[in-house]
Design a protein around this motif. Structure first.
Motif, PDB file in Angstrom:
ATOM      1  N   LYS A 123       0.835  -1.202   0.000  1.00 38.49           N
ATOM      2  CA  LYS A 123       0.000   0.000   0.000  1.00 38.49           C
ATOM      3  C   LYS A 123       0.871   1.255   0.000  1.00 38.49           C
ATOM      4  CE  LYS A 123      -3.975   2.087   2.325  1.00 38.49           C
ATOM      5  NZ  LYS A 123      -4.967   1.940   3.426  1.00 38.49           N
ATOM      6  N   GLU A 124       1.975   1.200   0.733  1.00 39.87           N
ATOM      7  CA  GLU A 124       2.897   2.333   0.759  1.00 39.87           C
ATOM      8  C   GLU A 124       3.582   2.528  -0.591  1.00 39.87           C
ATOM      9  OE1 GLU A 124       5.541   1.312   3.883  1.00 39.87           O
ATOM     10  OE2 GLU A 124       4.052   1.557   5.482  1.00 39.87           O
ATOM     11  N   LEU A 125       3.918   1.431  -1.250  1.00 40.48           N
ATOM     12  CA  LEU A 125       4.648   1.503  -2.517  1.00 40.48           C
ATOM     13  C   LEU A 125       3.753   1.804  -3.707  1.00 40.48           C
ATOM     14  CD1 LEU A 125       7.055  -1.565  -2.191  1.00 40.48           C
ATOM     15  CD2 LEU A 125       7.727   0.840  -2.343  1.00 40.48           C
ATOM     16  N   ILE A 126       2.591   1.152  -3.746  1.00 36.80           N
ATOM     17  CA  ILE A 126       1.728   1.185  -4.929  1.00 36.80           C
ATOM     18  C   ILE A 126       0.535   2.114  -4.745  1.00 36.80           C
ATOM     19  CG2 ILE A 126       0.427  -0.237  -6.565  1.00 36.80           C
ATOM     20  CD1 ILE A 126       3.383  -0.938  -6.459  1.00 36.80           C
ATOM     21  N   GLY A 127       0.110   2.289  -3.500  1.00 33.79           N
ATOM     22  CA  GLY A 127      -1.113   3.050  -3.255  1.00 33.79           C
ATOM     23  C   GLY A 127      -2.312   2.282  -3.752  1.00 33.79           C
ATOM     24  N   ASN A 128      -3.328   2.994  -4.207  1.00 32.81           N
ATOM     25  CA  ASN A 128      -4.538   2.352  -4.727  1.00 32.81           C
ATOM     26  C   ASN A 128      -4.626   2.474  -6.245  1.00 32.81           C
ATOM     27  OD1 ASN A 128      -5.529   1.440  -2.223  1.00 32.81           O
ATOM     28  ND2 ASN A 128      -6.357   3.460  -1.761  1.00 32.81           N
ATOM     29  N   ALA A 129      -3.490   2.471  -6.902  1.00 33.33           N
ATOM     30  CA  ALA A 129      -3.458   2.542  -8.361  1.00 33.33           C
ATOM     31  C   ALA A 129      -4.047   1.275  -8.966  1.00 33.33           C
ATOM     32  CB  ALA A 129      -2.025   2.730  -8.849  1.00 33.33           C
ATOM     33  N   LEU A 131      -4.719  -1.385 -12.331  1.00 30.16           N
ATOM     34  CA  LEU A 131      -3.858  -1.912 -13.398  1.00 30.16           C
ATOM     35  C   LEU A 131      -3.731  -0.885 -14.521  1.00 30.16           C
ATOM     36  CD1 LEU A 131      -4.850  -5.683 -13.844  1.00 30.16           C
ATOM     37  CD2 LEU A 131      -3.277  -4.637 -12.203  1.00 30.16           C
ATOM     38  N   GLN A 132      -4.849  -0.322 -14.934  1.00 28.90           N
ATOM     39  CA  GLN A 132      -4.823   0.643 -16.036  1.00 28.90           C
ATOM     40  C   GLN A 132      -3.967   1.855 -15.686  1.00 28.90           C
ATOM     41  OE1 GLN A 132      -8.551   1.674 -17.993  1.00 28.90           O
ATOM     42  NE2 GLN A 132      -7.933   3.834 -18.090  1.00 28.90           N
ATOM     43  N   GLU A 133      -4.149   2.394 -14.499  1.00 34.03           N
ATOM     44  CA  GLU A 133      -3.373   3.570 -14.100  1.00 34.03           C
ATOM     45  C   GLU A 133      -1.882   3.257 -14.047  1.00 34.03           C
ATOM     46  OE1 GLU A 133      -6.826   5.667 -11.304  1.00 34.03           O
ATOM     47  OE2 GLU A 133      -5.354   4.296 -10.438  1.00 34.03           O
ATOM     48  N   SER A 134      -1.546   2.063 -13.577  1.00 36.05           N
ATOM     49  CA  SER A 134      -0.139   1.674 -13.483  1.00 36.05           C
ATOM     50  C   SER A 134       0.456   1.410 -14.856  1.00 36.05           C
ATOM     51  CB  SER A 134      -0.006   0.429 -12.601  1.00 36.05           C
ATOM     52  OG  SER A 134      -0.507   0.678 -11.298  1.00 36.05           O
ATOM     53  N   CYS A 135      -0.301   0.743 -15.711  1.00 39.08           N
ATOM     54  CA  CYS A 135       0.175   0.465 -17.071  1.00 39.08           C
ATOM     55  C   CYS A 135       0.383   1.759 -17.859  1.00 39.08           C
ATOM     56  CB  CYS A 135      -0.816  -0.427 -17.809  1.00 39.08           C
ATOM     57  SG  CYS A 135      -0.862  -2.143 -17.242  1.00 39.08           S
ATOM     58  N   ALA A 136      -0.465   2.747 -17.607  1.00 38.58           N
ATOM     59  CA  ALA A 136      -0.412   4.002 -18.353  1.00 38.58           C
ATOM     60  C   ALA A 136       0.834   4.824 -18.038  1.00 38.58           C
ATOM     61  CB  ALA A 136      -1.661   4.832 -18.069  1.00 38.58           C
ATOM     62  N   LEU A 137       1.489   4.554 -16.907  1.00 43.97           N
ATOM     63  CA  LEU A 137       2.669   5.331 -16.524  1.00 43.97           C
ATOM     64  C   LEU A 137       3.746   5.285 -17.604  1.00 43.97           C
ATOM     65  CD1 LEU A 137       3.015   4.342 -12.755  1.00 43.97           C
ATOM     66  CD2 LEU A 137       2.252   6.538 -13.661  1.00 43.97           C
ATOM     67  N   HIS A 138       3.928   4.099 -18.194  1.00 47.71           N
ATOM     68  CA  HIS A 138       4.974   3.930 -19.204  1.00 47.71           C
ATOM     69  C   HIS A 138       4.461   3.190 -20.442  1.00 47.71           C
ATOM     70  CE1 HIS A 138       7.974   5.410 -16.374  1.00 47.71           C
ATOM     71  NE2 HIS A 138       7.399   4.649 -15.466  1.00 47.71           N
ATOM     72  N   LYS A 139       3.134   3.189 -20.610  1.00 51.75           N
ATOM     73  CA  LYS A 139       2.517   2.495 -21.743  1.00 51.75           C
ATOM     74  C   LYS A 139       3.027   1.059 -21.847  1.00 51.75           C
ATOM     75  CE  LYS A 139       1.500   6.582 -24.538  1.00 51.75           C
ATOM     76  NZ  LYS A 139       1.643   7.234 -25.860  1.00 51.75           N
ATOM     77  N   LEU A 140       2.927   0.360 -20.722  1.00 55.73           N
ATOM     78  CA  LEU A 140       3.443  -0.995 -20.607  1.00 55.73           C
ATOM     79  C   LEU A 140       2.303  -1.963 -20.322  1.00 55.73           C
ATOM     80  CD1 LEU A 140       5.990  -2.799 -20.452  1.00 55.73           C
ATOM     81  CD2 LEU A 140       6.147  -2.213 -18.019  1.00 55.73           C
ATOM     82  N   LEU A 176      -3.762  -2.821  -8.392  1.00 56.54           N
ATOM     83  CA  LEU A 176      -2.533  -3.551  -8.689  1.00 56.54           C
ATOM     84  C   LEU A 176      -2.039  -4.291  -7.455  1.00 56.54           C
ATOM     85  CD1 LEU A 176      -0.096  -4.314 -10.436  1.00 56.54           C
ATOM     86  CD2 LEU A 176       0.931  -2.109  -9.837  1.00 56.54           C
ATOM     87  N   ARG A 177      -2.138  -3.655  -6.292  1.00 58.73           N
ATOM     88  CA  ARG A 177      -1.615  -4.313  -5.092  1.00 58.73           C
ATOM     89  C   ARG A 177      -2.463  -5.528  -4.695  1.00 58.73           C
ATOM     90  NH1 ARG A 177      -3.730  -2.375   0.007  1.00 58.73           N
ATOM     91  NH2 ARG A 177      -5.212  -0.641  -0.233  1.00 58.73           N
ATOM     92  N   ALA A 178      -3.742  -5.527  -5.052  1.00 54.00           N
ATOM     93  CA  ALA A 178      -4.581  -6.706  -4.800  1.00 54.00           C
ATOM     94  C   ALA A 178      -4.109  -7.874  -5.654  1.00 54.00           C
ATOM     95  CB  ALA A 178      -6.040  -6.387  -5.095  1.00 54.00           C
ATOM     96  N   VAL A 179      -3.777  -7.590  -6.898  1.00 50.68           N
ATOM     97  CA  VAL A 179      -3.285  -8.628  -7.808  1.00 50.68           C
ATOM     98  C   VAL A 179      -1.921  -9.122  -7.347  1.00 50.68           C
ATOM     99  CG1 VAL A 179      -2.593  -9.101 -10.188  1.00 50.68           C
ATOM    100  CG2 VAL A 179      -4.600  -7.680  -9.726  1.00 50.68           C
ATOM    101  N   MET A 180      -1.074  -8.194  -6.872  1.00 50.09           N
ATOM    102  CA  MET A 180       0.257  -8.568  -6.399  1.00 50.09           C
ATOM    103  C   MET A 180       0.190  -9.389  -5.108  1.00 50.09           C
ATOM    104  SD  MET A 180       2.293  -5.006  -7.250  1.00 50.09           S
ATOM    105  CE  MET A 180       3.871  -5.497  -6.545  1.00 50.09           C
ATOM    106  N   GLU A 181      -0.888  -9.303  -4.380  1.00 53.13           N
ATOM    107  CA  GLU A 181      -1.085 -10.175  -3.218  1.00 53.13           C
ATOM    108  C   GLU A 181      -1.665 -11.515  -3.636  1.00 53.13           C
ATOM    109  OE1 GLU A 181      -3.735 -10.522   0.870  1.00 53.13           O
ATOM    110  OE2 GLU A 181      -3.069  -8.525   0.240  1.00 53.13           O
ATOM    111  N   ALA A 182      -2.648 -11.484  -4.536  1.00 56.93           N
ATOM    112  CA  ALA A 182      -3.283 -12.727  -4.969  1.00 56.93           C
ATOM    113  C   ALA A 182      -2.264 -13.692  -5.567  1.00 56.93           C
ATOM    114  CB  ALA A 182      -4.378 -12.420  -5.988  1.00 56.93           C
ATOM    115  N   THR A 183      -1.363 -13.167  -6.388  1.00 57.13           N
ATOM    116  CA  THR A 183      -0.455 -14.041  -7.124  1.00 57.13           C
ATOM    117  C   THR A 183       0.570 -14.736  -6.238  1.00 57.13           C
ATOM    118  OG1 THR A 183       0.930 -14.169  -9.116  1.00 57.13           O
ATOM    119  CG2 THR A 183       1.313 -12.298  -7.668  1.00 57.13           C
ATOM    120  N   MET A 184       0.801 -14.220  -5.003  1.00 61.32           N
ATOM    121  CA  MET A 184       1.819 -14.826  -4.144  1.00 61.32           C
ATOM    122  C   MET A 184       1.232 -15.556  -2.929  1.00 61.32           C
ATOM    123  SD  MET A 184       1.514 -12.777  -1.326  1.00 61.32           S
ATOM    124  CE  MET A 184       2.986 -13.112  -0.378  1.00 61.32           C
TER     125      MET A 184
END
Length: 400
Positions: A123-129, A131-140, A176-184
């Motif tokens: 939460k400190e690193l990613i906030g509540n961004a 997937l779309q908002e995070s992907c848009a940072l660098h069009k990735l 994004l942080r929800a997905v990063m928790e689910a996957t691990m």
């Protein structure tokens, strides 16, 4: 041929593609395996890759995919972190991820670890961004896996940029942080995130094939568009492993393992199924069925003495812990079955990753081609198997 929506020909990226022997007309995917704390090995390779490319991964690649620890690294890349910065964050995250629960372990009163510190750190690193908002940072573009226990299927959390600058993906608005928790959320190590457990619990610990199929088949919102955002013949796929765990089990020990049976078999199954699925995917990419249409580059090492002796030797180990300071002196006892939560060997995996990166450069590969399993030990017992399995007396007399 229509021009892809992301300009691959800016000077820095053109130079990076040239350094890595990538055709400027290709789309480039990064796939990152799971493996718990062994992800530090992957990070060493990504640091060297960025040094060769001259630009960070979030500028080099069109898409990043990950499972478990690979999904964590993918999320950090998506958020604009260099590999060196990810290494520093990862060192802290490993300690926070493997936060022991009092009087709990994997086999008695699981799960062994709490995710509360990890969740707070994300939460400190990613906030509540999203997937779309995070992907848009660098069009990735992005794909992270998780296993849906309720639906008994794998879920691919994906997000793809479209030609009109919109974003497409069923779950593009999830955190994004929800997905990063689910996957691990690996079973016995952690509680599920409601219905989701670690994406690598079955066949997707190596997400390379899933990423390839997702990009080719589902990167367009309008399926009537003839040209995929990732044309099947215009893809370079970089796939990074976290080390193949070896158990060094003698044939006669299989019937009576040197451990509590349920503990041995649970650990064996959780380790072996993912590794077998990964090997099958790699073999498929290298087979004539796929290899003639895709530039596939796999970087993996087996954690055994034979593979270690192929790496440049170094005396960077603590002899009080490992019996010797030298990498080439490591034996099966030290290297056997390095568990994803065994943080006592974090420094070992970090060093192996660094020496693997050195090998890739010194061998002349330079991330310009598939490593082709030169660091993966292949062994078999053909003569013994052929003799025994042809002998009726051996079969009839064997313990059943």
């Amino acid at each position: 041929m229509a021009k892809p929506y992301r300009d691959k020909l800016d000077p820095a990226r053109r130079q990076a593609f040239n350094a890595l022997n990538i055709d400027p007309g290709k789309r480039v995917i990064l796939s990152l395996d799971g493996g718990g704390m062994r992800g530090i090995l992957t990070i060493q390779l990504l640091k060297k890759l960025e040094a060769v490319a001259g630009i960070p991964c979030y500028e080099l690649f069109d898409m990043v995919a990950g499972t478990s620890t690979g999904g964590i690294i993918a999320g950090l890349i998506l958020s604009g972190h260099t590999a060196a910065a990810i290494e520093q964050l990862y060192i802290g995250l490993v300690n926070e991820v493997f936060d022991h629960r009092f009087l709990h372990n994997r086999f008695l009163n699981p799960p062994a670890f709490s995710k509360s510190k990890y969740r707070q750190r994300l939460k400190e690193l990613i906030g509540n961004a999203t997937l779309q908002e995070s992907c848009a940072l660098h069009k990735l573009d992005l794909m992270i896996t998780a296993k849906d226990m309720s639906a008994a299927e794998e879920t691919f959390f994906s997000c793809f940029l479209q030609d009109d600058s919109s974003w497409y993906g069923t779950y593009k608005d999830v955190l994004l942080r929800a997905v990063m928790e689910a996957t691990m959320s690996a079973p016995t190590y952690f509680y599920p995130l409601e219905r989701f457990v670690d994406g690598g619990t079955t066949t997707y610990n190596n997400p390379a094939l899933a990423a390839f199929m997702e990009a080719v088949s589902y990167s367009r919102a309008d399926k009537r568009v003839d040209r995929s955002a990732y044309p099947i013949t215009d893809i370079v796929l970089f796939s990074f492993g976290t080390g193949i765990s070896r158990q060094f089990l003698h044939p006669m020990e299989a019937i009576n393992p040197k451990a509590i049976d349920i503990k041995f078999w649970l650990n064996w199954l959780m380790t072996q199924t993912g590794q077998d699925a990964s090997a099958m995917q790699v073999d498929a990419f290298r087979s004539p069925v796929i290899s003639q249409t895709i530039d596939f580059r796999r970087y993996q090492v087996s954690l055994d003495p034979a593979a270690m002796k192929k790496l440049p030797n170094t005396d960077g180990l603590d002899p009080k812990v490992y019996g010797s300071a030298w990498l080439h002196d490591l034996n099966e006892q030290v290297l056997g079955n390095i568990d994803m939560a065994d943080t006592s060997k974090f420094d070992l995996m970090q060093l192996i990753g660094a020496q693997m990166a050195a090998y890739i450069m010194e061998s002349g590969n330079g991330f310009r081609a598939d490593l082709n399993d030169t660091l993966v030990t292949k062994s078999g017992d053909i003569a013994r198997i052929a003799k025994q399995m042809s002998d009726p007396q051996w079969l009839d007399g064997f313990v059943s």
